[in-house]
Design a protein around this motif. Sequence first.
Motif, PDB file in Angstrom:
ATOM      1  N   TYR B  62     -20.451 -18.018  -9.563  1.00  0.00           N
ATOM      2  CA  TYR B  62     -20.170 -18.846  -8.462  1.00  0.00           C
ATOM      3  C   TYR B  62     -19.704 -20.181  -9.654  1.00  0.00           C
ATOM      4  O   TYR B  62     -20.804 -20.381 -10.802  1.00  0.00           O
ATOM      5  N   THR B  63     -19.040 -21.024  -8.860  1.00  0.00           N
ATOM      6  CA  THR B  63     -18.921 -22.302 -10.139  1.00  0.00           C
ATOM      7  C   THR B  63     -19.277 -23.511  -9.562  1.00  0.00           C
ATOM      8  O   THR B  63     -19.946 -22.985  -7.823  1.00  0.00           O
ATOM      9  N   VAL B 268     -14.758 -22.068  -5.729  1.00  0.00           N
ATOM     10  CA  VAL B 268     -12.832 -22.221  -5.971  1.00  0.00           C
ATOM     11  C   VAL B 268     -13.592 -20.922  -7.338  1.00  0.00           C
ATOM     12  O   VAL B 268     -13.807 -20.552  -8.010  1.00  0.00           O
ATOM     13  N   ALA B 269     -12.173 -19.814  -7.529  1.00  0.00           N
ATOM     14  CA  ALA B 269     -12.204 -19.177  -8.514  1.00  0.00           C
ATOM     15  C   ALA B 269     -12.441 -19.159  -9.957  1.00  0.00           C
ATOM     16  O   ALA B 269     -11.624 -20.554  -9.952  1.00  0.00           O
ATOM     17  N   THR B 270     -13.074 -18.725 -10.113  1.00  0.00           N
ATOM     18  CA  THR B 270     -13.674 -18.995 -11.667  1.00  0.00           C
ATOM     19  C   THR B 270     -13.013 -19.764 -12.875  1.00  0.00           C
ATOM     20  O   THR B 270     -12.345 -20.801 -13.799  1.00  0.00           O
ATOM     21  N   LEU B 271     -12.525 -18.459 -13.287  1.00  0.00           N
ATOM     22  CA  LEU B 271     -11.656 -18.362 -14.161  1.00  0.00           C
ATOM     23  C   LEU B 271     -10.148 -19.049 -14.556  1.00  0.00           C
ATOM     24  O   LEU B 271      -9.711 -19.558 -14.688  1.00  0.00           O
ATOM     25  N   ASP B 272      -9.690 -18.575 -12.697  1.00  0.00           N
ATOM     26  CA  ASP B 272      -8.283 -19.614 -12.344  1.00  0.00           C
ATOM     27  C   ASP B 272      -8.611 -21.431 -12.913  1.00  0.00           C
ATOM     28  O   ASP B 272      -7.824 -21.866 -13.276  1.00  0.00           O
TER      29      ASP B 272
END
Lengths: 397, 397
Positions: B62-63, B268-272
């Motif tokens: 998670y961020t 929010v999605a980490t890699l994105d």
Amino acid sequence: MKFSSKVQRCGLSPMRKFHPYAVAAKAAGKRVYHLNIGQPDIETPPVYFQAIRDFSQKVLEYTESPGIPALIRQVRSYYARLGVELSEEDVLVTTGGSEAIQIVCNCILEEGDEIIIPEPFYPNYNTFVCTAGASIHPIPTTAEEGYFYADRARIEAAVNEHTRAIMVTSPGNPTGVILSREEMRLIADIARERGLFLICDEVYREFVYGGEELSSMIQFKGLEENLILVDSVSKRFSACGARIGVLISRNRELMSHALKYCQARLSVATLDQVAAAALYTMPPDYFTATREEYKRRRDTVVSKLQQIPGVVCKCPGGAFYLMAKLPVDDADKFQQWLLTDFEDHGDTVMFAPGEAFYATPGRGKDEIRIAYVLKQADLERAMDLLKLGIEAYNRRG
Amino acid sequence: MKFSSKVQRCGLSPMRKFHPYAVAAKAAGKRVYHLNIGQPDIETPPVYFQAIRDFSQKVLEYTESPGIPALIRQVRSYYARLGVELSEEDVLVTTGGSEAIQIVCNCILEEGDEIIIPEPFYPNYNTFVCTAGASIHPIPTTAEEGYFYADRARIEAAVNEHTRAIMVTSPGNPTGVILSREEMRLIADIARERGLFLICDEVYREFVYGGEELSSMIQFKGLEENLILVDSVSKRFSACGARIGVLISRNRELMSHALKYCQARLSVATLDQVAAAALYTMPPDYFTATREEYKRRRDTVVSKLQQIPGVVCKCPGGAFYLMAKLPVDDADKFQQWLLTDFEDHGDTVMFAPGEAFYATPGRGKDEIRIAYVLKQADLERAMDLLKLGIEAYNRRG
């Protein structure tokens, strides 16, 4: 300016609200052992990253609103291995299990409605229920009984004319409680008899430590209209940052309403869906090592907790959380004090204070949730810090 | 089983509801030219994919709930180039601009509230407003006036005791209308005078074709309490599948409520997020080629449309959409017929029928939204198909 009365009733996340104090403690040179957030330290399977590296489209496009076919196919295969045949229309991919819960709440709840949830519960449920205008009607439990709730009389006592659904998390967050086959059937029966939706959050399905077979409420027949399943890759594959979940139901009307929300937010992140599909290609025994690791951790935490005088903690059956009752006046104050006033050789510890896991005012004040997501040695140190902290906190003037 | 009355008031996406017919048409061997969805065909900058390939953490965690610091920093730098100084607390990263709108609606709207939006509007606004229990009070416009709405009398006529906010999209989806500096100031003045929130969806900021300087409502002083900005990487960098947006406001109370939602859905999605931060390192002139390409496309579509007898279409100033009034009885029926009964050398065309872009019953029935997101030759062919389709549709018995 006026704000929604609903948002004003919601609180900040108990897992995250002490974040600024943790930042300050770290800035002051302290090491903080984090037992507050369910962020596993297990490596994400490398197939995840490989699938993204292999992505060769030049335009990062929206995907289909219900999710990419490859991921839906993998989710269906996974459930087929549990003996459950799902059709394509039974599955909607969501931005984490969180979005699945949010969509469900918006579809089935409105002002004045109630949803029955055993307390303590995952606090974010409250935000999603509140936003929909409804409220949680808790099934009370106690630390002394190991947070047991699967009892017909207790559940039925919570049903009234406002009840729209029963929601259970098994294996449980924050309690680690797992439902037996018979308990699942009991709850399924009540939902069917009373014409209620049954929302099952089963994202910790694999995290069971007593040799139990993998199970799901969707394995029961005759629940087609009632059952709504929430699942996710976050914990199963240690891919929390992917934000990939699913909403599963055979209730066609529910799914048609849910699709409206899926269309309104257009789609779920493309690469994360592609990579999540790859996660489901992991062999079924992939999870064995993870399960053994967590079982060892649970046993460590429970045995260490039970050695602290005044602590109440029954050994839970699953997930990677447990609730414990502490001999302190107020877990919120205690947590803040641990970050601002306590240290042992430069170390301190962080957990989630219990109050926000309850709907009943005043309950949970002397309880905490522990997420055992650290390596063995760190966990032991963290539990020692908790013990030292309790002693020092109760000794202070 | 009972469903929320709110979800029952929402409809399926007009951009996506003919999807099953399109699938059937393709299965029958037809080629479908898609002008229905705002999915650009411009290549996503390769830095996006490179940033993800370079990600070396082994656990996809998670961020932070408000977004990763690196992305927030890049968003702030981008706004600094527009002359706007944002603090870290002014920015929340969201799952697309869609989530930003959804969060805002949940924070400021509730049962019986109204939000003023010029119609035609982006139909998903309606789902988010509806879910919050509120309704859209439209500012009426006409095709003949080029969907002009920035008029004090028209806007003030929509304000009443239920009004909580004014929402504008500039450059506009679905109309392509852009607000001049003076028009922006007028709307800002009204919001301030009336004590209303002003929600500005500026995700198409760079898509202006008259040589205008980049502008934002946040450049005006004295709007700190009123202004809520929605932005996204989807269109700017042709990265729709990243699902990365931002919510920007200096209203502290709003941001503290919004943070509750951000925490409830964890992150929010980490890699994105990591990759979206890389997108913002593109040089400021990156956008020049894209803008020229879209301007050419707009000119093609407008000139082709204006040659079809009975079509009403004024040339819009920005975004990559336009609305047009067609000489047909019902754009919904016409669209369905184009997919099921029409073809020219195996080809047909798809747009978004206009009715769902309106809150006023009966309006928009003979209008369509066109997204000019295809290459020049395909666009020309698509417009020819529209012309042939109109003729054939009106000739059928």
